[in-house]
Design a protein around this motif. Structure first.
Motif, PDB file in Angstrom:
ATOM      1  N   THR A  96       0.833  -1.213   0.000  1.00 44.01           N
ATOM      2  CA  THR A  96       0.000   0.000   0.000  1.00 44.01           C
ATOM      3  C   THR A  96       0.863   1.256   0.000  1.00 44.01           C
ATOM      4  O   THR A  96       0.564   2.231  -0.708  1.00 44.01           O
ATOM      5  CB  THR A  96      -0.931   0.003   1.235  1.00 44.01           C
ATOM      6  OG1 THR A  96      -1.702  -1.189   1.246  1.00 44.01           O
ATOM      7  CG2 THR A  96      -1.862   1.206   1.208  1.00 44.01           C
ATOM      8  N   PHE A  97       1.930   1.235   0.804  1.00 40.63           N
ATOM      9  CA  PHE A  97       2.831   2.385   0.865  1.00 40.63           C
ATOM     10  C   PHE A  97       3.459   2.660  -0.502  1.00 40.63           C
ATOM     11  O   PHE A  97       3.541   3.821  -0.945  1.00 40.63           O
ATOM     12  CB  PHE A  97       3.936   2.128   1.897  1.00 40.63           C
ATOM     13  CG  PHE A  97       4.897   3.266   2.071  1.00 40.63           C
ATOM     14  CD1 PHE A  97       4.630   4.298   2.956  1.00 40.63           C
ATOM     15  CD2 PHE A  97       6.074   3.322   1.329  1.00 40.63           C
ATOM     16  CE1 PHE A  97       5.511   5.358   3.104  1.00 40.63           C
ATOM     17  CE2 PHE A  97       6.966   4.369   1.477  1.00 40.63           C
ATOM     18  CZ  PHE A  97       6.685   5.388   2.363  1.00 40.63           C
ATOM     19  N   THR A  98       3.894   1.604  -1.173  1.00 41.27           N
ATOM     20  CA  THR A  98       4.540   1.755  -2.481  1.00 41.27           C
ATOM     21  C   THR A  98       3.571   2.309  -3.517  1.00 41.27           C
ATOM     22  O   THR A  98       3.899   3.241  -4.256  1.00 41.27           O
ATOM     23  CB  THR A  98       5.099   0.401  -2.957  1.00 41.27           C
ATOM     24  OG1 THR A  98       5.987  -0.118  -1.957  1.00 41.27           O
ATOM     25  CG2 THR A  98       5.843   0.548  -4.264  1.00 41.27           C
ATOM     26  N   ILE A  99       2.357   1.754  -3.560  1.00 41.72           N
ATOM     27  CA  ILE A  99       1.351   2.217  -4.535  1.00 41.72           C
ATOM     28  C   ILE A  99       0.938   3.658  -4.234  1.00 41.72           C
ATOM     29  O   ILE A  99       0.820   4.491  -5.144  1.00 41.72           O
ATOM     30  CB  ILE A  99       0.120   1.282  -4.515  1.00 41.72           C
ATOM     31  CG1 ILE A  99       0.516  -0.100  -5.028  1.00 41.72           C
ATOM     32  CG2 ILE A  99      -1.020   1.860  -5.355  1.00 41.72           C
ATOM     33  CD1 ILE A  99      -0.536  -1.170  -4.799  1.00 41.72           C
ATOM     34  N   ALA A 100       0.734   3.977  -2.933  1.00 40.43           N
ATOM     35  CA  ALA A 100       0.360   5.345  -2.549  1.00 40.43           C
ATOM     36  C   ALA A 100       1.462   6.338  -2.908  1.00 40.43           C
ATOM     37  O   ALA A 100       1.181   7.483  -3.303  1.00 40.43           O
ATOM     38  CB  ALA A 100       0.055   5.405  -1.056  1.00 40.43           C
ATOM     39  N   SER A 101       2.732   5.914  -2.777  1.00 47.39           N
ATOM     40  CA  SER A 101       3.859   6.786  -3.141  1.00 47.39           C
ATOM     41  C   SER A 101       3.823   7.127  -4.627  1.00 47.39           C
ATOM     42  O   SER A 101       4.016   8.285  -5.017  1.00 47.39           O
ATOM     43  CB  SER A 101       5.191   6.100  -2.811  1.00 47.39           C
ATOM     44  OG  SER A 101       5.320   5.880  -1.424  1.00 47.39           O
ATOM     45  N   GLN A 120      -0.555   6.881   2.332  1.00 49.24           N
ATOM     46  CA  GLN A 120       0.866   6.560   2.492  1.00 49.24           C
ATOM     47  C   GLN A 120       1.262   6.585   3.963  1.00 49.24           C
ATOM     48  O   GLN A 120       1.990   5.705   4.443  1.00 49.24           O
ATOM     49  CB  GLN A 120       1.687   7.590   1.702  1.00 49.24           C
ATOM     50  CG  GLN A 120       3.161   7.250   1.569  1.00 49.24           C
ATOM     51  CD  GLN A 120       3.955   8.420   1.001  1.00 49.24           C
ATOM     52  OE1 GLN A 120       3.654   9.585   1.266  1.00 49.24           O
ATOM     53  NE2 GLN A 120       4.972   8.114   0.213  1.00 49.24           N
ATOM     54  N   GLY A 121       0.757   7.556   4.709  1.00 51.35           N
ATOM     55  CA  GLY A 121       1.051   7.665   6.143  1.00 51.35           C
ATOM     56  C   GLY A 121       0.471   6.512   6.941  1.00 51.35           C
ATOM     57  O   GLY A 121       1.125   5.977   7.840  1.00 51.35           O
ATOM     58  N   PHE A 122      -0.762   6.111   6.618  1.00 51.64           N
ATOM     59  CA  PHE A 122      -1.379   4.971   7.300  1.00 51.64           C
ATOM     60  C   PHE A 122      -0.552   3.697   7.085  1.00 51.64           C
ATOM     61  O   PHE A 122      -0.274   2.955   8.028  1.00 51.64           O
ATOM     62  CB  PHE A 122      -2.806   4.742   6.798  1.00 51.64           C
ATOM     63  CG  PHE A 122      -3.832   5.648   7.427  1.00 51.64           C
ATOM     64  CD1 PHE A 122      -3.950   5.729   8.806  1.00 51.64           C
ATOM     65  CD2 PHE A 122      -4.687   6.416   6.644  1.00 51.64           C
ATOM     66  CE1 PHE A 122      -4.902   6.567   9.398  1.00 51.64           C
ATOM     67  CE2 PHE A 122      -5.631   7.250   7.224  1.00 51.64           C
ATOM     68  CZ  PHE A 122      -5.736   7.326   8.601  1.00 51.64           C
ATOM     69  N   ALA A 123      -0.173   3.451   5.830  1.00 51.02           N
ATOM     70  CA  ALA A 123       0.591   2.238   5.503  1.00 51.02           C
ATOM     71  C   ALA A 123       1.972   2.268   6.152  1.00 51.02           C
ATOM     72  O   ALA A 123       2.430   1.273   6.720  1.00 51.02           O
ATOM     73  CB  ALA A 123       0.709   2.094   3.986  1.00 51.02           C
ATOM     74  N   ASN A 182      10.111   5.956  -4.512  1.00 49.97           N
ATOM     75  CA  ASN A 182       9.735   4.842  -3.636  1.00 49.97           C
ATOM     76  C   ASN A 182       9.251   3.620  -4.407  1.00 49.97           C
ATOM     77  O   ASN A 182       9.228   2.508  -3.861  1.00 49.97           O
ATOM     78  CB  ASN A 182       8.629   5.265  -2.664  1.00 49.97           C
ATOM     79  CG  ASN A 182       9.134   6.186  -1.577  1.00 49.97           C
ATOM     80  OD1 ASN A 182      10.311   6.198  -1.265  1.00 49.97           O
ATOM     81  ND2 ASN A 182       8.242   6.977  -1.009  1.00 49.97           N
ATOM     82  N   GLY A 183       8.840   3.807  -5.659  1.00 49.14           N
ATOM     83  CA  GLY A 183       8.276   2.713  -6.448  1.00 49.14           C
ATOM     84  C   GLY A 183       9.200   1.512  -6.589  1.00 49.14           C
ATOM     85  O   GLY A 183       8.880   0.408  -6.104  1.00 49.14           O
ATOM     86  N   PRO A 184      10.357   1.681  -7.237  1.00 53.56           N
ATOM     87  CA  PRO A 184      11.255   0.531  -7.399  1.00 53.56           C
ATOM     88  C   PRO A 184      11.798  -0.016  -6.079  1.00 53.56           C
ATOM     89  O   PRO A 184      11.948  -1.229  -5.925  1.00 53.56           O
ATOM     90  CB  PRO A 184      12.387   1.079  -8.280  1.00 53.56           C
ATOM     91  CG  PRO A 184      12.291   2.569  -8.177  1.00 53.56           C
ATOM     92  CD  PRO A 184      10.853   2.865  -7.947  1.00 53.56           C
ATOM     93  N   VAL A 185      12.074   0.887  -5.120  1.00 55.45           N
ATOM     94  CA  VAL A 185      12.584   0.440  -3.811  1.00 55.45           C
ATOM     95  C   VAL A 185      11.529  -0.400  -3.088  1.00 55.45           C
ATOM     96  O   VAL A 185      11.827  -1.463  -2.521  1.00 55.45           O
ATOM     97  CB  VAL A 185      12.994   1.647  -2.936  1.00 55.45           C
ATOM     98  CG1 VAL A 185      13.498   1.179  -1.574  1.00 55.45           C
ATOM     99  CG2 VAL A 185      14.064   2.472  -3.628  1.00 55.45           C
ATOM    100  N   GLY A 186      10.283   0.058  -3.121  1.00 54.75           N
ATOM    101  CA  GLY A 186       9.200  -0.659  -2.462  1.00 54.75           C
ATOM    102  C   GLY A 186       8.948  -2.027  -3.090  1.00 54.75           C
ATOM    103  O   GLY A 186       8.724  -3.015  -2.380  1.00 54.75           O
ATOM    104  N   LEU A 187       9.002  -2.098  -4.416  1.00 54.52           N
ATOM    105  CA  LEU A 187       8.809  -3.374  -5.117  1.00 54.52           C
ATOM    106  C   LEU A 187       9.911  -4.364  -4.752  1.00 54.52           C
ATOM    107  O   LEU A 187       9.637  -5.548  -4.473  1.00 54.52           O
ATOM    108  CB  LEU A 187       8.793  -3.135  -6.630  1.00 54.52           C
ATOM    109  CG  LEU A 187       8.622  -4.386  -7.506  1.00 54.52           C
ATOM    110  CD1 LEU A 187       7.291  -5.068  -7.219  1.00 54.52           C
ATOM    111  CD2 LEU A 187       8.721  -4.024  -8.996  1.00 54.52           C
TER     112      LEU A 187
END
Length: 536
Positions: A96-101, A120-123, A182-187
């Protein structure tokens, strides 16, 4: 899948691999990404303001919404992880954090950006305490300080890297990249967590027990605590902007905050499965650690925000260079994290925390030498001094906070310690902002008292400045007007320097105020055979 073992043969209940350091690296990477987002947007606010055609005040809600939602979810993360599975909850938060970013980076207006920032804050708020719990369960007590050192790098260095990275991306590319990165790092982190992290047997058993007994989420307690923390964050973050209690909004938020707190305490004390175990906070060991973390968060986030701010406002640095002034201190912090992790197995936490607090107080005192003649190196060294002190507080304090806790209390302890860090950061920024605004007005009033015709120093300065402008071809009347305007500008600049000095004095006293708490902590067993200290 069966659990692996650590290097010394102790079961690593949170690991699917033989080396728990892989787990530490993965969860620290995810934590670094989340904590980075608490400060990366700060220096990009003027770019966001211009890009979305909104005021600077409206743009600042990008930071506020993240902090508020982050604080609210922290208290619920412990129960959700135990009831529905730590690994499942962690992966859900990370995804969720990655998608929200990515959505934040693609936001088309301020409203959409604030909604995605809140998600993003919730996740992110659910992710950090679970990272800490995974570490506590993957390492034996004798190795835990070294594991927390790696985690500490993420928590302490990320806010320092935030302004540097945010400034560089905003100056050279676009503010959107502050979130898209944050996308590639989160994945990458999601894939690693999916394959490497397992659910501890103790948590599976706890989840089965809760299901059998029909244990339900303390929704009333959660709403009360969430309202208290959310309102507190709003008051702290918006107070200076809204003129504190001159604003009906701040008065209403404060009333809601106090009411929620007064209602929450008796409820949490009497309910069977409270969302927050307030008895933990009442204990000497954990309660002292909680307060120390509040102060540590206050100093870390306040200095991270106000050092780049003074460099940009008073010294004319770009966002990139203002952030770079903090970078060497971040490297020292990273190095000292591992040093602190090693010596924490040999020296009692209470002594290391006392030394670290004293170093931070000295670093803040050094910053009171602020003046217009300082160069880049002064600010670099000031952050380096801070970098020596912070890890000596963070690592021993984190390890000490788990001492004596049952395995089922680790998620709760992690959530509370991280809530303290977040709330402490907001308290620090609020205190510093308030001191800066009020003391700048006070100093300006005192300095203006000397700008009178009967003051010989003023007359001398006025004549010198008038002559300077006259020598450059300005008429006599205009030269005197320019000279008076220049003197007025110098008064404002000097008042600003003096106000920042007061800010650093305040942070110094805050650091000294928590120094006695270090000696309240009890001695812990530093040997291999220490008992249950958190996850086993």
């Amino acid at each position: 899948m069966s659990n692996a073992t650590t290097a010394d043969g102790t079961p690593a209940s949170g690991a699917r691999v033989a080396n728990p350091w892989l787990i530490a690296l993965v969860v620290s990477l995810a934590t670094f990404m989340e904590v980075l987002d608490t400060t990366i947007a700060n220096v990009a606010l003027r770019y966001i303001s211009g890009g979305l055609a909104v005021s600077a005040d409206e743009a600042s809600w990008v930071v506020t919404t993240y902090l508020v939602s982050n604080a609210i979810i922290l208290v619920a993360s412990s129960f959700i992880a135990k009831r529905y599975g730590r690994r499942r909850f962690y992966l859900m938060c990370l995804a969720t954090f990655t998608i929200a970013s990515l959505c934040c980076g693609l936001a088309w207006n301020l409203e959409s950006l604030l909604i995605f920032r809140m998600i993003q804050g919730f996740a992110g708020g659910g992710m950090v305490p679970i990272s800490q719990s995974i570490l506590a369960d993957s390492f034996p007590p004798s190795k835990r300080s070294q594991a927390f050192a790696l985690f500490g790098v993420a928590v302490v260095v990320a806010p320092v890297v935030g302004p540097t990275l945010g400034g560089y991306l905003s100056d050279n590319f676009s503010w959107h990249w502050c979130f898209l990165i944050n996308g590639p790092v989160g994945l990458f982190a999601f894939i690693l967590v999916y394959f490497l992290v397992d659910e501890p047997d103790s948590l599976r058993q706890e989840r089965a027990r809760m299901r059998r007994q029909g244990v339900r989420f303390d929704i009333v307690g959660f709403l009360l605590v969430a309202t208290f923390l959310g309102a507190l964050e709003l008051v702290l973050d918006r107070g200076q902007t809204e003129d504190w209690f001159g604003s009906n909004f701040i008065i209403a938020a404060t009333a809601i905050c106090i009411s929620a707190f007064l209602l929450a305490i008796p409820w949490l004390m009497k309910t069977a499965n409270p969302v927050v175990d307030v008895r933990l906070l009442a204990s000497r060991q954990f309660g002292s650690c909680f307060i120390v973390m509040l102060a540590t968060g206050a100093i870390l986030i306040a200095t991270t925000q106000f050092i780049p701010q003074v460099l940009q406002q008073n010294f004319g640095y770009t966002a990139t260079w203002a952030g770079l002034a903090l970078s060497p201190g971040g490297l020292v912090t990273m190095f000292m994290m591992f040093v602190a992790g090693r010596i924490s197995n040999k020296i009692q936490p209470k002594y290391l925390i006392a030394i670290g607090t004293a170093i931070i107080a000295a670093a803040m005192y050094d910053m009171t030498r602020l003046n217009a003649d300082l160069n880049f190196g002064f600010f670099v060294w000031s952050r380096i001094y801070l970098g020596f002190g912070l890890p000596l507080i963070f690592i021993p304090m984190t390890a000490a906070s788990y001492d004596g806790l049952r395995p089922d209390q680790t998620d709760q302890a992690s959530a509370l310690i991280n809530a303290a860090r977040n709330t402490g950061g907001s308290i620090g920024v609020a205190i510093a902002s308030n001191v800066l605004a009020h003391r700048e007005q006070w100093h300006q009033s005192r300095l203006v008292e000397h700008i009178i015709p009967s003051d010989p120093t003023y007359n001398q300065a006025l004549q010198g400045a008038t002559q300077y402008f006259a020598d450059r071809g300005t008429g006599a009347i205009d030269a005197q007007s320019q000279a008076m305007a220049w003197i007025g500008q110098q008064v404002q600049i000097q008042a600003s320097y003096l106000a920042y000095i007061d800010v650093f004095h305040t942070l110094m006293w805050l650091s000294l105020a928590v120094l006695p708490l270090a000696f309240i902590l009890r001695k812990i067993d530093l040997g291999e055979g220490s008992g249950h200290q958190g996850g086993h």
